[in-house]
Scaffold this active site. Structure first.
Site, short mmCIF file in Angstrom:
data_model
loop_
_atom_site.label_atom_id
_atom_site.label_comp_id
_atom_site.label_asym_id
_atom_site.label_seq_id
_atom_site.Cartn_x
_atom_site.Cartn_y
_atom_site.Cartn_z
N LYS A 74 -15.01 6.27 -0.61
CA LYS A 74 -14.43 6.19 0.74
C LYS A 74 -13.37 7.26 0.92
O LYS A 74 -12.64 7.56 -0.01
CB LYS A 74 -13.80 4.80 0.91
CG LYS A 74 -13.01 4.61 2.18
CD LYS A 74 -12.16 3.35 2.11
CE LYS A 74 -10.84 3.57 1.40
NZ LYS A 74 -9.96 2.39 1.44
N ARG B 292 -10.17 8.71 3.66
CA ARG B 292 -9.36 8.49 4.86
C ARG B 292 -8.74 9.81 5.23
O ARG B 292 -8.27 10.54 4.36
CB ARG B 292 -8.20 7.53 4.56
CG ARG B 292 -8.52 6.09 4.75
CD ARG B 292 -7.21 5.30 4.61
NE ARG B 292 -7.43 4.01 3.98
CZ ARG B 292 -7.88 2.96 4.62
NH1 ARG B 292 -8.16 3.03 5.90
NH2 ARG B 292 -8.03 1.82 3.99
N ARG C 260 0.83 -1.22 0.00
CA ARG C 260 0.00 0.00 0.00
C ARG C 260 0.86 1.26 0.00
O ARG C 260 0.36 2.37 -0.26
CB ARG C 260 -0.96 -0.02 1.19
CG ARG C 260 -2.16 -0.89 0.90
CD ARG C 260 -2.94 -1.22 2.12
NE ARG C 260 -3.62 -0.07 2.70
CZ ARG C 260 -4.33 -0.15 3.82
NH1 ARG C 260 -4.44 -1.30 4.46
NH2 ARG C 260 -4.93 0.91 4.31
N HIS D 269 -1.89 -4.23 -4.98
CA HIS D 269 -2.83 -3.15 -4.64
C HIS D 269 -3.04 -2.23 -5.85
O HIS D 269 -4.17 -1.84 -6.16
CB HIS D 269 -2.26 -2.39 -3.45
CG HIS D 269 -3.08 -1.23 -3.02
ND1 HIS D 269 -4.39 -1.36 -2.65
CD2 HIS D 269 -2.78 0.07 -2.91
CE1 HIS D 269 -4.87 -0.18 -2.33
NE2 HIS D 269 -3.92 0.70 -2.48
N THR E 3 -7.72 -3.50 8.50
CA THR E 3 -8.49 -3.25 9.73
C THR E 3 -9.96 -3.63 9.52
O THR E 3 -10.70 -3.82 10.48
CB THR E 3 -8.46 -1.76 10.11
OG1 THR E 3 -9.10 -1.02 9.06
CG2 THR E 3 -7.04 -1.27 10.28
N ASP F 193 -14.10 0.94 -2.66
CA ASP F 193 -13.69 2.34 -2.81
C ASP F 193 -13.42 2.63 -4.28
O ASP F 193 -13.41 1.72 -5.11
CB ASP F 193 -12.49 2.71 -1.91
CG ASP F 193 -11.24 1.94 -2.25
OD1 ASP F 193 -11.06 1.56 -3.42
OD2 ASP F 193 -10.41 1.72 -1.35
N ASP G 136 -12.77 -6.26 -2.91
CA ASP G 136 -11.61 -5.43 -2.63
C ASP G 136 -10.36 -6.28 -2.78
O ASP G 136 -10.44 -7.52 -2.79
CB ASP G 136 -11.71 -4.85 -1.20
CG ASP G 136 -11.02 -3.49 -1.09
OD1 ASP G 136 -10.20 -3.17 -1.96
OD2 ASP G 136 -11.29 -2.77 -0.12
N GLY H 207 -12.00 -1.54 8.19
CA GLY H 207 -12.73 -0.27 8.19
C GLY H 207 -13.44 -0.01 6.86
O GLY H 207 -14.62 0.34 6.83
N THR H 208 -12.72 -0.20 5.76
CA THR H 208 -13.30 0.06 4.44
C THR H 208 -14.53 -0.82 4.21
O THR H 208 -15.59 -0.35 3.80
CB THR H 208 -12.24 -0.25 3.35
OG1 THR H 208 -11.08 0.55 3.60
CG2 THR H 208 -12.76 0.02 1.95
C1 R5P Z 1 -7.43 0.47 -0.21
O1 R5P Z 1 -7.34 1.25 -1.09
C2 R5P Z 1 -7.59 -1.02 -0.39
O2 R5P Z 1 -8.19 -1.36 -1.61
C3 R5P Z 1 -8.40 -1.58 0.75
O3 R5P Z 1 -9.69 -1.03 0.69
C4 R5P Z 1 -7.78 -1.22 2.06
O4 R5P Z 1 -6.42 -1.58 2.03
C5 R5P Z 1 -8.46 -1.94 3.19
O5 R5P Z 1 -7.92 -1.49 4.39
P1 R5P Z 1 -8.82 -1.48 5.71
O6 R5P Z 1 -9.42 -2.86 5.81
O7 R5P Z 1 -7.87 -1.17 6.82
O8 R5P Z 1 -9.85 -0.41 5.55
#
Ligand code: R5P
Length: 312
Positions: free
Chosen positions: A192, A194, A96, A130, A224, A169, A219, A226-227
């Protein structure tokens, strides 16, 4: 299969064993020793002279230890006169961190690519980066496989009626489009945001029609959570009937699994690109193996056959 050797670092021996079973080769013998001063020593316990070596080491906790171990392993193979070394990284370290999106920061995924080449890797085999353009970090060949066809094949065996694919996202919209195309389903997108480094995602807008529908959120990774959980909330608030998810890399850090069990996501389909230790398991999580896909790619690389035919 002759002339091929598969070794495993300590990250995911189960995946490495499974790859070996598919290839019909024994797992290579090596010892990884950790000294009390935290130094690592790798001893290759069999002859690899002139061999085509594949070293399996996805990035997983402890991430930094695993990375250094990988570099030392490659160096040991190089000194043992392996003819060619392919680093097989189903989940790429620091992926990432692939751009300079604020001042005075490192592009650490590129640094990892540099380190692999410096250690002596000749090729890299990876899965669902990613951002696919991270392949450009390498001056050696980098084959990027995708688990999307595998996940879609499994999803097709279930009931997909009245379902809409949802990108968790905007950055995921392209890959979500691949899911939607494979499955012949419509697409919606969650916007989304951040703020800073607090790892908290906020779903702010939804593009597409989800009311009364079953939503399949896709995804590349869930860290985490969160997304994913924010996406599920916004989908439910827009009238989604059910929310399930398909994600390639189950990073699942911190309290992600406990939060999953309390979330609006009723089912999470992932792959074994990263090991899922017992504390990260949940009745809501279903794991598909990428071992056969990786083994097929390894066989093709070894024999000089096309890998792109596996991309689906
Ligand atoms: C972000 O751009 C990726 O595609 C994932 O959405 C992200 O890495 C997920 O991270 P988390 O589960 O912490 O929100």
């Amino acid at each position: 299969m002759s002339g091929i050797k598969v070794f495993s670092g300590s990250a995911h021996p189960q995946l490495a064993r499974s790859i070996c079973e598919h290839l019909g080769v024994p797992l290579g013998c090596a010892r990884i020793i950790r000294f009390s001063n935290e130094n690592i020593k790798v001893c290759i316990d069999e002859n690899v002279r002139e061999a085509d070596v594949f070293l399996i080491q996805p990035s997983c906790p402890p991430v930094n230890d695993g990375l250094v171990e990988l570099l030392i392993f490659i160096d040991a193979l190089r000194y043992a006169s392996a003819r060619r070394i392919t680093a097989v990284l189903p989940y790429f370290p620091y992926i990432r961190s692939d751009k300079k999106d604020e001042p005075r920061i490192s592009i650490t995924a590129r640094l990892c690519a540099d380190l692999l080449q410096t250690a002596g890797a000749d090729r890299v085999l990876t899965l669902d980066l990613h951002a696919p353009q991270a392949q450009g970090f390498f001056r050696i060949p980098c084959d990027q496989l995708s688990a999307v066809p595998l996940l879609c094949q499994h999803l097709r065996s279930g009931d997909l009626s009245n379902t809409v694919v949802v990108a968790a996202d905007v950055g995921e919209a392209k890959d979500a489009g691949r899911f939607a195309k494979h499955l012949g389903l419509p697409l919606a997108i969650v916007d989304k945001r951040r703020d800073g480094d607090d790892e908290r995602a906020r779903a702010v807008t939804l593009v597409g029609e989800v009311a009364g529908r079953r939503c399949l959120v896709v995804d590349d990774e869930v860290a985490t959570g969160g997304t994913l959980f924010e996406a599920a909330e916004i989908l439910r608030s827009h009238g989604a009937q059910e929310v399930t998810a398909a994600v390639v890399h189950p990073v699942l850090c911190g309290s992600a699994v406990a939060r999953l069990d309390r979330s609006a996501v009723s089912r999470l389909l992932v792959t074994d690109s990263i090991p899922l230790p017992p504390e990260k398991r949940s009745p809501r999580i279903e794991v598909l193996s990428v071992a056969a896909l990786l083994a097929a790619a390894i066989a093709r690389i070894h024999e000089g056959r096309s890998v792109s035919e596996l991309l689906g």
